[in-house]
Design a protein around this motif. Sequence first.
Motif, PDB file in Angstrom:
ATOM      1  N   ASP A  78      28.653  43.857  39.646  1.00  0.00           N
ATOM      2  CA  ASP A  78      29.282  42.688  40.247  1.00  0.00           C
ATOM      3  C   ASP A  78      29.483  41.373  39.616  1.00  0.00           C
ATOM      4  OD1 ASP A  78      30.485  44.367  42.168  1.00  0.00           O
ATOM      5  OD2 ASP A  78      29.144  43.674  43.687  1.00  0.00           O
ATOM      6  N   LYS A 124      32.090  37.347  38.848  1.00  0.00           N
ATOM      7  CA  LYS A 124      33.083  36.672  39.300  1.00  0.00           C
ATOM      8  C   LYS A 124      34.296  36.868  38.616  1.00  0.00           C
ATOM      9  CE  LYS A 124      30.010  32.581  40.266  1.00  0.00           C
ATOM     10  NZ  LYS A 124      29.823  31.287  39.938  1.00  0.00           N
ATOM     11  N   CYS A 147      36.052  32.760  41.377  1.00  0.00           N
ATOM     12  CA  CYS A 147      35.668  33.101  42.579  1.00  0.00           C
ATOM     13  C   CYS A 147      34.887  34.652  42.485  1.00  0.00           C
ATOM     14  CB  CYS A 147      36.874  32.951  43.570  1.00  0.00           C
ATOM     15  SG  CYS A 147      36.144  32.682  45.187  1.00  0.00           S
ATOM     16  N   ASN A 148      34.613  35.111  43.739  1.00  0.00           N
ATOM     17  CA  ASN A 148      33.912  36.106  43.942  1.00  0.00           C
ATOM     18  C   ASN A 148      34.736  37.247  44.199  1.00  0.00           C
ATOM     19  OD1 ASN A 148      31.311  35.099  43.754  1.00  0.00           O
ATOM     20  ND2 ASN A 148      31.353  34.623  45.934  1.00  0.00           N
ATOM     21  N   ASN A 149      36.398  36.985  44.510  1.00  0.00           N
ATOM     22  CA  ASN A 149      37.122  37.948  44.585  1.00  0.00           C
ATOM     23  C   ASN A 149      38.375  37.466  43.968  1.00  0.00           C
ATOM     24  OD1 ASN A 149      39.215  37.001  46.791  1.00  0.00           O
ATOM     25  ND2 ASN A 149      37.025  36.872  48.071  1.00  0.00           N
TER      26      ASN A 149
END
Length: 128
Positions: A16, A18, A98-100
């Motif tokens: 995962d 950013k 961002c993270n999504n």
Amino acid sequence: VNELSPQEIWLEDYPDSKVVAVHADVDSFTEFTKSTSIYTSFKRSMDVMVELQRRVYSMGGLLQYLGGDNFMMFLGENQIKNLLSEIPEGLKLGIGICNNPRCAVARSTEALTRIRESRDSRWKLVDV
């Protein structure tokens, strides 16, 4: 993605990371359309799209035409400096991290809005 072989449609697992979204906008596009024609302004948008596609693809990123003079790019966080060093003349870039994806896109549009309001830079970044 650009390193996949023909007929190859899967990707290996990646850790995962950013998401980086970049909302691009052509400077003074409305005035250009009013002083030329819809066809001429559309052609200008497509010329910008081809140029952005060439640059973003070489960085391993993706480009999406949003309509009018707006484009959305997705690329790795490690490619931001490369993109900024190659901003084509006459473009503004709002960068969101961002993270999504949804959050990154929202932040990129927020950054572009700040540029439009302040008119003090060609790019801005909104991070976590």
